[in-house]
Design an enzyme around this catalytic site. Structure first.
Site, PDB file in Angstrom:
ATOM      1  CB  CYS A  33      69.649 -26.599 -54.177  1.00 38.45           C
ATOM      2  SG  CYS A  33      69.060 -25.989 -52.584  1.00 38.45           S
ATOM      3  CG  ASP A  35      66.095 -27.440 -51.731  1.00 41.10           C
ATOM      4  OD1 ASP A  35      65.511 -27.638 -52.808  1.00 41.10           O
ATOM      5  OD2 ASP A  35      66.878 -28.245 -51.222  1.00 41.10           O
ATOM      6  CB  CYS A  58      68.069 -31.692 -49.659  1.00 40.32           C
ATOM      7  SG  CYS A  58      69.054 -30.713 -48.519  1.00 40.32           S
ATOM      8  CB  CYS A 102      71.705 -27.967 -46.706  1.00 39.99           C
ATOM      9  SG  CYS A 102      72.168 -28.831 -48.213  1.00 39.99           S
TER      10      CYS A 102
HETATM   11 FE1  FES Z   1      68.954 -27.528 -51.175  1.00 41.71          FE
HETATM   12 FE2  FES Z   1      70.092 -28.896 -49.354  1.00 41.71          FE
HETATM   13  S1  FES Z   1      70.177 -29.298 -51.478  1.00 41.71           S
HETATM   14  S2  FES Z   1      69.048 -27.055 -49.113  1.00 41.71           S
END
Ligand code: FES
Length: 125
Positions: A33, A35, A58, A102
């Site tokens: 994602c 992140d 997130c 995640c």
């Molecule tokens: Fe990226 Fe959860 S959607 S760490």
């Protein structure tokens, strides 16, 4: 869909911030994602005495970051190295299946911070 515990760590995350004179820093990005989590540790006599994080991610990633810093504090670096993403997810009373990725961020960032600490202190991992 999220456990009470997860929601608590998301809405009231522990250990947010930076440790300016950290003994180890680990940064991990999630390829799924994009992140990113940065985790700082302070080590004394082989034990993690403080841990803080900054996460651009997130809600589940924030909760994972909060929980893993809580779990790491007070552990020896060897014990902390053994904290797995499954253990963090369990400590949060589980993550929804589509959010399991995640939990990667937390354990990986912690392990990188410990490796950074070992490098700085002349220990090979
Ligand atoms: Fe990226 Fe959860 S959607 S760490």
């Amino acid at each position: 869909m999220y456990s009470k515990k997860l929601m608590d760590h998301f809405t009231n995350p522990r250990n947010v911030g930076e440790i300016p004179d950290a003994d180890g820093v680990g940064t991990e990005g999630n390829p799924v994602c994009g992140d990113v989590m940065k985790l700082f540790i302070k080590v004394k006599d082989g034990r993690i005495v403080d841990a803080k994080f900054k996460t651009f991610g997130c809600g589940a990633a924030i909760a994972v970051s909060s929980m893993i810093t809580e779990m790491a504090k007070g552990k020896t670096i060897d014990e902390a190295m053994k904290i797995t993403k499954e253990a963090v997810a369990d400590a949060l009373d589980g993550l929804p299946p589509q959010k399991m990725h995640c939990s990667n961020l937390g354990a990986d960032a912690l392990h990188k911070a410990i490796e950074d600490y070992k490098k700085r202190h002349g220990e090979s991992s």
